[in-house]
Design a protein around this motif. Structure first.
Motif, PDB file in Angstrom:
ATOM      1  N   HIS A   1       5.070   6.955  -5.857  1.00 63.04           N
ATOM      2  CA  HIS A   1       3.921   6.703  -4.930  1.00 63.04           C
ATOM      3  C   HIS A   1       4.675   5.973  -3.894  1.00 63.04           C
ATOM      4  O   HIS A   1       4.570   4.823  -3.664  1.00 63.04           O
TER       5      HIS A   1
ATOM      6  N   TYR B   1       6.447   3.135 -10.608  1.00 64.77           N
ATOM      7  CA  TYR B   1       5.246   3.546  -9.725  1.00 64.77           C
ATOM      8  C   TYR B   1       5.677   3.970  -8.425  1.00 64.77           C
ATOM      9  O   TYR B   1       5.157   4.921  -7.722  1.00 64.77           O
TER      10      TYR B   1
ATOM     11  N   ARG C   1     -10.046  -2.081  -7.244  1.00 61.45           N
ATOM     12  CA  ARG C   1      -9.429  -1.797  -5.804  1.00 61.45           C
ATOM     13  C   ARG C   1     -10.215  -2.487  -4.658  1.00 61.45           C
ATOM     14  O   ARG C   1      -9.386  -3.043  -3.750  1.00 61.45           O
TER      15      ARG C   1
ATOM     16  N   ASP D   1      -0.439   7.336  -0.713  1.00 64.97           N
ATOM     17  CA  ASP D   1      -1.723   7.891  -1.293  1.00 64.97           C
ATOM     18  C   ASP D   1      -2.781   7.077  -1.127  1.00 64.97           C
ATOM     19  O   ASP D   1      -3.948   7.191  -1.675  1.00 64.97           O
TER      20      ASP D   1
ATOM     21  N   GLN E   1       0.908  -1.238  -0.015  1.00 66.97           N
ATOM     22  CA  GLN E   1      -0.184   0.017  -0.036  1.00 66.97           C
ATOM     23  C   GLN E   1       0.945   1.292  -0.001  1.00 66.97           C
ATOM     24  O   GLN E   1       2.168   1.409   0.708  1.00 66.97           O
ATOM     25  N   CYS E   2       0.587   2.140  -1.044  1.00 65.44           N
ATOM     26  CA  CYS E   2       1.364   3.440  -0.908  1.00 65.44           C
ATOM     27  C   CYS E   2       0.757   4.330  -0.107  1.00 65.44           C
ATOM     28  O   CYS E   2      -0.281   4.338   0.572  1.00 65.44           O
TER      29      CYS E   2
ATOM     30  N   THR F   1      -3.116   4.035  -2.812  1.00 61.16           N
ATOM     31  CA  THR F   1      -2.958   3.010  -3.788  1.00 61.16           C
ATOM     32  C   THR F   1      -2.523   1.743  -3.637  1.00 61.16           C
ATOM     33  O   THR F   1      -1.505   1.698  -2.566  1.00 61.16           O
ATOM     34  N   TYR F   2      -2.421   0.871  -4.407  1.00 63.20           N
ATOM     35  CA  TYR F   2      -1.951  -0.508  -4.096  1.00 63.20           C
ATOM     36  C   TYR F   2      -0.772  -0.874  -5.297  1.00 63.20           C
ATOM     37  O   TYR F   2      -1.009  -0.472  -6.503  1.00 63.20           O
ATOM     38  N   TYR F   3       0.107  -1.572  -5.101  1.00 67.34           N
ATOM     39  CA  TYR F   3       1.101  -1.864  -6.036  1.00 67.34           C
ATOM     40  C   TYR F   3       1.567  -3.300  -5.834  1.00 67.34           C
ATOM     41  O   TYR F   3       1.793  -3.729  -4.589  1.00 67.34           O
TER      42      TYR F   3
END
Length: 114
Positions: free
Chosen positions: A41, A37, A71, A11, A8-9, A13-15
């Motif tokens: 992030h 990415y 998501r 912001d 989890q970043c 978001t997920y990577y």
């Protein structure tokens, strides 16, 4: 041996990525030298980690998570990481082992040894 990980970043978001060396990869992500990415992030936490013997199996799971899950589905997978076979029955031919309780801090400190 290869690992598939979800981050989890900062912001929200997920990577998702794969690596043969989790600690080294987390250090690179956090140093801004990992994936493009995660350079823009920054990483906040390691959410889920699986292990498999085959690089192709790792790449297949990475692809499915990145490209096929929205998501909400990613959040569900993080909540129930042992449910890969239920979510992805077409991947059941590969053996994925969920590795619980591994944190980003453990990786950055070199405390995870797979």
């Amino acid at each position: 041996m290869y690992y598939i990980y979800m981050l989890q970043c900062t912001d929200g978001t997920y990577y998702t990525g794969i690596t043969p060396d989790v600690c080294r990869r987390m250090q690179r992500h956090c140093a801004g030298k990992g994936a493009k990415y995660t350079r823009s992030h920054p990483v906040a936490s390691l959410c889920a980690l699986w292990r498999t013997e085959e690089k192709t199996a790792a790449a297949r799971l990475e692809y499915v998570i990145k490209k096929r899950l929205n998501r909400e589905q990613k959040i569900s997978l993080i909540a129930e990481p042992t449910q890969l076979a239920t979510l992805f029955p077409y991947l059941e031919d590969a053996a994925y082992t969920y590795i619980p309780d591994v944190t980003l801090t453990m990786c950055l400190q070199g405390e995870f040894h797979g």
